[in-house]
Design a protein around this motif. Structure first.
Motif, PDB file in Angstrom:
ATOM      1  N   GLY A 155       0.808  -1.219   0.000  1.00 28.66           N
ATOM      2  CA  GLY A 155       0.000   0.000   0.000  1.00 28.66           C
ATOM      3  C   GLY A 155       0.833   1.257   0.000  1.00 28.66           C
ATOM      4  O   GLY A 155       0.617   2.171  -0.797  1.00 28.66           O
ATOM      5  N   THR A 156       1.827   1.317   0.895  1.00 23.85           N
ATOM      6  CA  THR A 156       2.639   2.532   0.979  1.00 23.85           C
ATOM      7  C   THR A 156       3.489   2.709  -0.274  1.00 23.85           C
ATOM      8  O   THR A 156       3.717   3.823  -0.731  1.00 23.85           O
ATOM      9  CB  THR A 156       3.555   2.494   2.218  1.00 23.85           C
ATOM     10  N   VAL A 157       3.955   1.607  -0.852  1.00 27.36           N
ATOM     11  CA  VAL A 157       4.785   1.708  -2.059  1.00 27.36           C
ATOM     12  C   VAL A 157       3.970   2.233  -3.234  1.00 27.36           C
ATOM     13  O   VAL A 157       4.385   3.170  -3.934  1.00 27.36           O
ATOM     14  CB  VAL A 157       5.402   0.338  -2.395  1.00 27.36           C
ATOM     15  N   THR A 158       2.789   1.638  -3.475  1.00 26.51           N
ATOM     16  CA  THR A 158       1.984   2.099  -4.609  1.00 26.51           C
ATOM     17  C   THR A 158       1.455   3.506  -4.388  1.00 26.51           C
ATOM     18  O   THR A 158       1.373   4.302  -5.328  1.00 26.51           O
ATOM     19  CB  THR A 158       0.807   1.141  -4.865  1.00 26.51           C
ATOM     20  N   ALA A 159       1.085   3.830  -3.147  1.00 26.12           N
ATOM     21  CA  ALA A 159       0.642   5.198  -2.859  1.00 26.12           C
ATOM     22  C   ALA A 159       1.771   6.189  -3.113  1.00 26.12           C
ATOM     23  O   ALA A 159       1.569   7.248  -3.708  1.00 26.12           O
ATOM     24  CB  ALA A 159       0.156   5.309  -1.419  1.00 26.12           C
ATOM     25  N   GLY A 160       2.975   5.819  -2.662  1.00 23.88           N
ATOM     26  CA  GLY A 160       4.114   6.701  -2.880  1.00 23.88           C
ATOM     27  C   GLY A 160       4.431   6.898  -4.345  1.00 23.88           C
ATOM     28  O   GLY A 160       4.733   8.005  -4.787  1.00 23.88           O
ATOM     29  N   LEU A 161       4.353   5.800  -5.125  1.00 23.75           N
ATOM     30  CA  LEU A 161       4.628   5.911  -6.558  1.00 23.75           C
ATOM     31  C   LEU A 161       3.589   6.800  -7.248  1.00 23.75           C
ATOM     32  O   LEU A 161       3.937   7.643  -8.087  1.00 23.75           O
ATOM     33  CB  LEU A 161       4.628   4.515  -7.194  1.00 23.75           C
ATOM     34  N   GLY A 162       2.325   6.600  -6.917  1.00 19.95           N
ATOM     35  CA  GLY A 162       1.278   7.392  -7.562  1.00 19.95           C
ATOM     36  C   GLY A 162       1.376   8.865  -7.221  1.00 19.95           C
ATOM     37  O   GLY A 162       1.303   9.730  -8.101  1.00 19.95           O
ATOM     38  N   LEU A 163       1.570   9.161  -5.928  1.00 24.62           N
ATOM     39  CA  LEU A 163       1.676  10.567  -5.525  1.00 24.62           C
ATOM     40  C   LEU A 163       2.980  11.183  -6.043  1.00 24.62           C
ATOM     41  O   LEU A 163       3.031  12.371  -6.347  1.00 24.62           O
ATOM     42  CB  LEU A 163       1.592  10.669  -4.007  1.00 24.62           C
ATOM     43  N   SER A 164       4.038  10.374  -6.134  1.00 28.08           N
ATOM     44  CA  SER A 164       5.294  10.881  -6.690  1.00 28.08           C
ATOM     45  C   SER A 164       5.139  11.237  -8.159  1.00 28.08           C
ATOM     46  O   SER A 164       5.734  12.202  -8.638  1.00 28.08           O
ATOM     47  CB  SER A 164       6.402   9.828  -6.525  1.00 28.08           C
ATOM     48  N   LEU A 165       4.338  10.446  -8.891  1.00 30.07           N
ATOM     49  CA  LEU A 165       4.069  10.762 -10.295  1.00 30.07           C
ATOM     50  C   LEU A 165       3.428  12.134 -10.428  1.00 30.07           C
ATOM     51  O   LEU A 165       3.851  12.959 -11.251  1.00 30.07           O
ATOM     52  CB  LEU A 165       3.161   9.690 -10.896  1.00 30.07           C
ATOM     53  N   ILE A 166       2.414  12.386  -9.604  1.00 31.94           N
ATOM     54  CA  ILE A 166       1.736  13.677  -9.659  1.00 31.94           C
ATOM     55  C   ILE A 166       2.684  14.799  -9.241  1.00 31.94           C
ATOM     56  O   ILE A 166       2.772  15.839  -9.895  1.00 31.94           O
ATOM     57  CB  ILE A 166       0.489  13.676  -8.755  1.00 31.94           C
ATOM     58  N   LEU A 167       3.416  14.576  -8.127  1.00 29.71           N
ATOM     59  CA  LEU A 167       4.331  15.607  -7.645  1.00 29.71           C
ATOM     60  C   LEU A 167       5.429  15.879  -8.662  1.00 29.71           C
ATOM     61  O   LEU A 167       5.770  17.043  -8.931  1.00 29.71           O
ATOM     62  CB  LEU A 167       4.940  15.174  -6.307  1.00 29.71           C
ATOM     63  N   GLY A 168       5.981  14.810  -9.245  1.00 25.24           N
ATOM     64  CA  GLY A 168       7.029  15.002 -10.244  1.00 25.24           C
ATOM     65  C   GLY A 168       6.530  15.780 -11.441  1.00 25.24           C
ATOM     66  O   GLY A 168       7.202  16.710 -11.922  1.00 25.24           O
ATOM     67  N   ALA A 169       5.348  15.394 -11.956  1.00 25.32           N
ATOM     68  CA  ALA A 169       4.780  16.118 -13.093  1.00 25.32           C
ATOM     69  C   ALA A 169       4.501  17.569 -12.727  1.00 25.32           C
ATOM     70  O   ALA A 169       4.706  18.485 -13.537  1.00 25.32           O
ATOM     71  CB  ALA A 169       3.494  15.433 -13.566  1.00 25.32           C
ATOM     72  N   THR A 170       4.046  17.791 -11.494  1.00 28.71           N
ATOM     73  CA  THR A 170       3.753  19.160 -11.059  1.00 28.71           C
ATOM     74  C   THR A 170       5.022  20.008 -11.019  1.00 28.71           C
ATOM     75  O   THR A 170       5.036  21.159 -11.480  1.00 28.71           O
ATOM     76  CB  THR A 170       3.094  19.139  -9.668  1.00 28.71           C
ATOM     77  N   LEU A 171       6.093  19.461 -10.467  1.00 30.67           N
ATOM     78  CA  LEU A 171       7.353  20.212 -10.388  1.00 30.67           C
ATOM     79  C   LEU A 171       7.909  20.503 -11.783  1.00 30.67           C
ATOM     80  O   LEU A 171       8.409  21.605 -12.043  1.00 30.67           O
ATOM     81  CB  LEU A 171       8.373  19.424  -9.560  1.00 30.67           C
ATOM     82  N   VAL A 172       7.815  19.518 -12.682  1.00 32.29           N
ATOM     83  CA  VAL A 172       8.265  19.747 -14.064  1.00 32.29           C
ATOM     84  C   VAL A 172       7.416  20.839 -14.714  1.00 32.29           C
ATOM     85  O   VAL A 172       7.936  21.717 -15.423  1.00 32.29           O
ATOM     86  CB  VAL A 172       8.193  18.443 -14.882  1.00 32.29           C
ATOM     87  N   GLY A 173       6.099  20.784 -14.471  1.00 33.22           N
ATOM     88  CA  GLY A 173       5.212  21.810 -15.030  1.00 33.22           C
ATOM     89  C   GLY A 173       5.542  23.196 -14.495  1.00 33.22           C
ATOM     90  O   GLY A 173       5.494  24.189 -15.242  1.00 33.22           O
ATOM     91  N   ILE A 174       5.866  23.293 -13.220  1.00 32.86           N
ATOM     92  CA  ILE A 174       6.262  24.589 -12.651  1.00 32.86           C
ATOM     93  C   ILE A 174       7.531  25.104 -13.346  1.00 32.86           C
ATOM     94  O   ILE A 174       7.645  26.285 -13.686  1.00 32.86           O
ATOM     95  CB  ILE A 174       6.483  24.457 -11.125  1.00 32.86           C
ATOM     96  N   TRP A 175       8.487  24.195 -13.564  1.00 29.96           N
ATOM     97  CA  TRP A 175       9.736  24.600 -14.223  1.00 29.96           C
ATOM     98  C   TRP A 175       9.460  25.074 -15.650  1.00 29.96           C
ATOM     99  O   TRP A 175      10.001  26.088 -16.093  1.00 29.96           O
ATOM    100  CB  TRP A 175      10.697  23.420 -14.229  1.00 29.96           C
ATOM    101  N   ILE A 176       8.602  24.351 -16.385  1.00 35.62           N
ATOM    102  CA  ILE A 176       8.265  24.747 -17.759  1.00 35.62           C
ATOM    103  C   ILE A 176       7.579  26.115 -17.773  1.00 35.62           C
ATOM    104  O   ILE A 176       7.902  26.987 -18.585  1.00 35.62           O
ATOM    105  CB  ILE A 176       7.360  23.683 -18.421  1.00 35.62           C
ATOM    106  N   ALA A 177       6.611  26.305 -16.861  1.00 36.74           N
ATOM    107  CA  ALA A 177       5.881  27.578 -16.820  1.00 36.74           C
ATOM    108  C   ALA A 177       6.808  28.730 -16.446  1.00 36.74           C
ATOM    109  O   ALA A 177       6.746  29.820 -17.042  1.00 36.74           O
ATOM    110  CB  ALA A 177       4.732  27.471 -15.819  1.00 36.74           C
TER     111      ALA A 177
END
Length: 387
Positions: A155-177
């Motif tokens: 549970g913690t591994v899959t939750a971490g991977l899913g939330l990391s995907l969103i967080l990673g995409a968000t940080l990349v989007g902030i850098w692009i913007a």
């Protein structure tokens, strides 16, 4: 959405398929309605300002205040809303119309509600100030993420991977913007980027400051409401770099990854909580039989719905005489809450007292024990009357 439909689609996917948003959608509470009203109000406000139409602005003001009345934590977004309206009005050169058609109705609606429930709002602010403890917030975060100290469950591994995907995409989007704003020397793009980052940070900062994470699983949906814009920017930029087949595969891949993360999110954040939620119907019934439900003021020590009790059932049954903010006074320590209640002469206090083994007739902090009520899925609750 009209200017960048694919990016808007990715942003919608990132939000709608994220674990917090799906969690809120399946809870039988008012959180989903509050988030819906906020999104509707913000959309109408922004649409009205951009198109110079007064009616959507007024509708937006009403919906935004309704969202804050539905879920009080959203009052923290009032400055966010006002800042955006003032800035957008300045950029679109219709600041006077915004002031008359949006800011004035917003102030009237919010003032009417705030005056009616001023004591409750003051209690919320006082609660946050009294429970401020950033070190305890870190401990609570670890306890919430890893119940029982087990750090590597599926549970913690899959939750971490899913939330990391969103967080990673968000940080990349902030850098692009941010890069776009700097390259174009666009103050407007930079201001919008800073605004979205700040808006997405409101609730995490609040929970960290308050030192408890009781509702952060649900409130993260508001963070993603703003942060998903950057996720959409990042996914759109990634899709543009690949050939047609890969580009078409990104939405289903991202969707499945987010859905899988929900399973982990459920396992590590929610599953045990929903099973252990204390049933306070026996407490309500006992209080009614003793007649204490007629007291002018009732406090509670039930400061955590999944562990200590359910003050909301008292509030629903007995009405506004129940101070539903009281469990979080004095750093959310039940004994300290009871002492404060005694100092203020509160006639009735209902809730558990961890570490105490009291019987009917005992006296604790100037309170007589009227009843000891066994609670399914929770600790015994004491019904206490001031001496």
């Amino acid at each position: 959405a009209a200017r960048a439909p694919r990016g808007a689609l990715f942003a919608a996917l990132a939000f709608a398929l994220s674990a917090p948003a799906l969690l809120v959608s399946q809870l039988a509470t008012y959180h989903a309605m509050a988030f819906l009203l906020f999104a509707l109000g913000f959309w109408q406000m922004a649409n009205g300002i951009e198109r110079r139409r007064s009616l959507p602005m007024a509708v937006g003001a009403a919906a935004l205040v309704a969202s804050m009345a539905t879920r009080y934590i959203l009052w923290g977004y009032l400055p966010v809303v006002v800042f955006y309206a003032v800035y957008a009005g300045f950029v679109n050169r219709n600041a006077r119309q915004v002031a008359v058609s949006f800011v004035a109705p917003l102030t009237a609606f919010a003032g009417a509600y705030g005056w009616r429930y001023l004591d409750h709002l003051i209690g919320v602010v006082t609660d946050a100030a009294q429970t401020a403890n950033v070190f305890r917030a870190g401990e609570e975060l670890l306890h919430t993420l890893f119940p029982g100290g087990n750090y590597l469950t599926p549970g913690t591994v899959t939750a971490g991977l899913g939330l990391s995907l969103i967080l990673g995409a968000t940080l990349v989007g902030i850098w692009i913007a941010a890069r776009h704003a700097i390259r174009r020397h666009s103050l407007h793009a930079f201001m919008l980027t800073a605004f979205l980052v700040g808006a997405a940070s409101v609730l995490p900062v609040y929970h960290w400051y308050a030192g408890h994470l009781l509702t952060i699983e649900k409130n993260l949906a508001m963070t993603l409401l703003f942060g998903a814009v950057f996720s959409g920017i990042a996914l759109d930029a990634a899709a543009a770099r690949w050939h047609t087949l890969t580009r078409r595969l990104i939405p289903p891949i991202a969707s499945w990854a987010l859905l899988i993360s929900l399973l982990g999110f459920q396992a590590s954040f929610v599953a045990g909580r929903l099973q252990r939620w204390p049933d306070w119907r026996p407490v309500v019934k006992a209080a009614q039989e003793l007649g204490v439900d007629k007291a002018r003021v009732i406090w509670s020590t039930a400061n955590s719905g999944d562990e200590m009790g359910n003050v909301w059932q008292l509030r629903t049954a007995f009405g506004p005489s129940v101070n539903n903010a009281s469990p979080w006074y004095e750093g959310a320590q039940p004994e300290a809450v009871l002492q404060l209640a005694a100092e203020q002469g509160v006639p009735v206090v209902i809730g558990p007292l961890p570490g105490q083994r009291l019987r009917v007739g005992d006296v604790v902090h100037q309170y007589h024990v009227l009843a000891v009520v066994p609670v399914p899925h929770g600790p015994d609750a004491y019904i206490l009357q001031h001496t």
